[in-house]
Design a protein around this motif. Sequence first.
Motif, PDB file in Angstrom:
ATOM      1  N   PHE A 157       0.811  -1.340  -0.091  1.00  0.00           N
ATOM      2  CA  PHE A 157       0.068   0.020  -0.008  1.00  0.00           C
ATOM      3  C   PHE A 157       0.973   1.176   0.168  1.00  0.00           C
ATOM      4  O   PHE A 157       0.521   2.495  -0.443  1.00  0.00           O
ATOM      5  N   GLY A 158       2.219   1.167   0.345  1.00  0.00           N
ATOM      6  CA  GLY A 158       2.732   2.325   0.413  1.00  0.00           C
ATOM      7  C   GLY A 158       3.981   2.460  -0.823  1.00  0.00           C
ATOM      8  O   GLY A 158       4.659   3.255  -1.083  1.00  0.00           O
ATOM      9  N   ALA A 159       3.604   1.423  -1.719  1.00  0.00           N
ATOM     10  CA  ALA A 159       4.540   1.512  -3.034  1.00  0.00           C
ATOM     11  C   ALA A 159       4.532   2.535  -3.911  1.00  0.00           C
ATOM     12  O   ALA A 159       3.271   3.321  -4.010  1.00  0.00           O
ATOM     13  N   LYS A 160       5.507   3.038  -4.491  1.00  0.00           N
ATOM     14  CA  LYS A 160       5.385   4.160  -5.340  1.00  0.00           C
ATOM     15  C   LYS A 160       4.842   3.578  -6.788  1.00  0.00           C
ATOM     16  O   LYS A 160       4.905   2.618  -7.324  1.00  0.00           O
TER      17      LYS A 160
ATOM     18  N   VAL B 270      -6.761   4.933   5.004  1.00  0.00           N
ATOM     19  CA  VAL B 270      -6.529   3.940   5.566  1.00  0.00           C
ATOM     20  C   VAL B 270      -5.330   3.183   5.207  1.00  0.00           C
ATOM     21  O   VAL B 270      -4.821   1.993   5.722  1.00  0.00           O
ATOM     22  N   PHE B 271      -4.713   3.740   3.876  1.00  0.00           N
ATOM     23  CA  PHE B 271      -3.334   2.967   3.527  1.00  0.00           C
ATOM     24  C   PHE B 271      -2.066   3.718   4.088  1.00  0.00           C
ATOM     25  O   PHE B 271      -1.097   3.743   3.358  1.00  0.00           O
ATOM     26  N   ASP B 272      -2.385   4.367   5.191  1.00  0.00           N
ATOM     27  CA  ASP B 272      -1.326   5.476   5.757  1.00  0.00           C
ATOM     28  C   ASP B 272      -0.220   4.819   6.509  1.00  0.00           C
ATOM     29  O   ASP B 272       0.656   5.776   7.155  1.00  0.00           O
ATOM     30  N   GLY B 273      -0.233   3.728   6.570  1.00  0.00           N
ATOM     31  CA  GLY B 273       0.706   2.948   7.313  1.00  0.00           C
ATOM     32  C   GLY B 273       0.326   2.398   8.761  1.00  0.00           C
ATOM     33  O   GLY B 273       1.238   1.657   9.513  1.00  0.00           O
TER      34      GLY B 273
END
Length: 578
Positions: free
Chosen positions: A15-18, A38-41
């Motif tokens: 979810f944190g991929a660029k 909700v994908f903030d870590g």
Amino acid sequence: MTDRRNTNRRSQAWFGAKGRSGMLYRSWMRNQGFGHEVFDGRPVIGIATSASELAPCNAHLTRVAEAVKRGVWQAGGLPLQFPTMATGETLMRPTAMLYRNLMAMEVEELIRANPLDGVVLLSGCDKTTPAMLMGAASVDLPAVMVTGGPMLNGKFRGQDVGSGTHVWKFEEDLKTGRMTEEECFFAEGCMARSNGHCMTMGTASTMACVAEALGMQLPGSAAWPAVDSRRMETAQAAGRRVVDMVEEDLRPSRILTREAFENAVPVNAAIGGSTNAVIHLTALAGRVGVELDLDDFDRLVREVPTLVNLMPSGTYLMEDFCYAGGLPAVMAELLGGGLLHGGPVTVTGRTVAENTDGAERFGSDVITPLDTPFQPAGTGIAVLRGNLCPDGAVLKQSAASPHLLTHRGPARVFDSPEAYHAVADDPDLDVDENTVIVIRNAGPKGYPGMPEVSNVPLPAKLLKAGVTDMVRVCDGRMSGTGYGTVVLHVAPEAAVGGPLALVRDGDPVVLDVPARTLRLDVDDAELERRKQEWTPPADQYTGGYTWLYTQHVEQADRGADFGFLRGGRGHEVPRDSH
């Protein structure tokens, strides 16, 4: 609420991929209505649920999952529910045990393959609990077990009836004319009157308690009935707790230590638990690299009395056990007597001693005190050795008849459970109360799957004559709800050439439980001659999962796991194909 954001989390590899990869993962998740925040870590928590209408014990777990979700949201995590297969012993043929390893593989791979930082495991029927524990242990991400809880007590004609246990009793009553078919139909509905698993101390209840004793389930949660509101409170608390466990990096490898297993084994004895716990604990220990020998199940319980008065060994049921104090009360008694380790850490982050501090026992009939136990020390599972079971066999003493624990009798041999059932009602069957009924080819490879068939009903003519128990010997298993003087898990099994394959009608079988021996009183040279004449059965399967199972399943003394699944494989993030 604590800020749970952490860009180094495992889930952030998705979810944190660029670039394109992150956009793909996030955008497809957002079709369910999730906002970008909700994908903030924050911790991503998987809720593995074995809910299925084909597994009646697990059918209500979808509602339990909703309670877990509330807890995860409360604690600042992102809950994501996913299904697993359900290995329900109630319907699956030839036996749910055939599929325990498959379910464990599925759970392991689903956890590893997905963007999860922790997991809550929702189980019910007896094989689902060990399968989920085995799979989660192999991945080693923070995990909490939540079992679905027992049914309410069965009620029939003013008395409590127990699932499973009364099936065997009613069958005997039917064969002896004490009960009609119509009465049985009515009674079966009285036996299962709510959601949940067996409310006897069968394998489902046993494994729920064992999961709690190991430290993988919240204290007291094994016993709450499935329909009690506190079952949902427990599930919500588990959802909150697993988020903290992610922060603390509290993984199964820190909980499932040798001392944790050394607690679970005597707890199983104290609750009058199922012999199936031997198979499942041995397999689970293999997943985390803990050496747990079959003889540990005898050695560790010699000084442990049976404290819990529940069917099939006693009178009461799980609902009564819950209200009497549940497992914390039992563990507090054992700790007070120096029979448990107090130091192992649990999913709470606290030790066993801390979890049970202040646990109360209410009344003295259901959970008895250590100084006046329901059954004395040494009535737990006995591990037998001898020329009939060189790699071991087990017997549940608390459910056996004392007068048969030392016995010598002629064997009456059947090459399958079906062969026995075909003649069990024959009035001319050549057996008497001294006969030892031998059932073979019911082991892991031979059946396949090692079904719960060992406690075959007594021959009808003996039941009618008032005989209530006989010695039975088998390489299969027995339901935890069953009872009787039954030698189980004979290893090696007949299908791989174990000595059980060499027994013939009339051979003297000698059982000496106090001496922990089971032997065939036949000359070694004769047994060797028979061995040379024996030919292995032809392989029945040429493909599919059952072929895989028969080729790789280990023997009962090794937990009937697959050899290639021993040890953990970790939770390294799989490669990104995008």
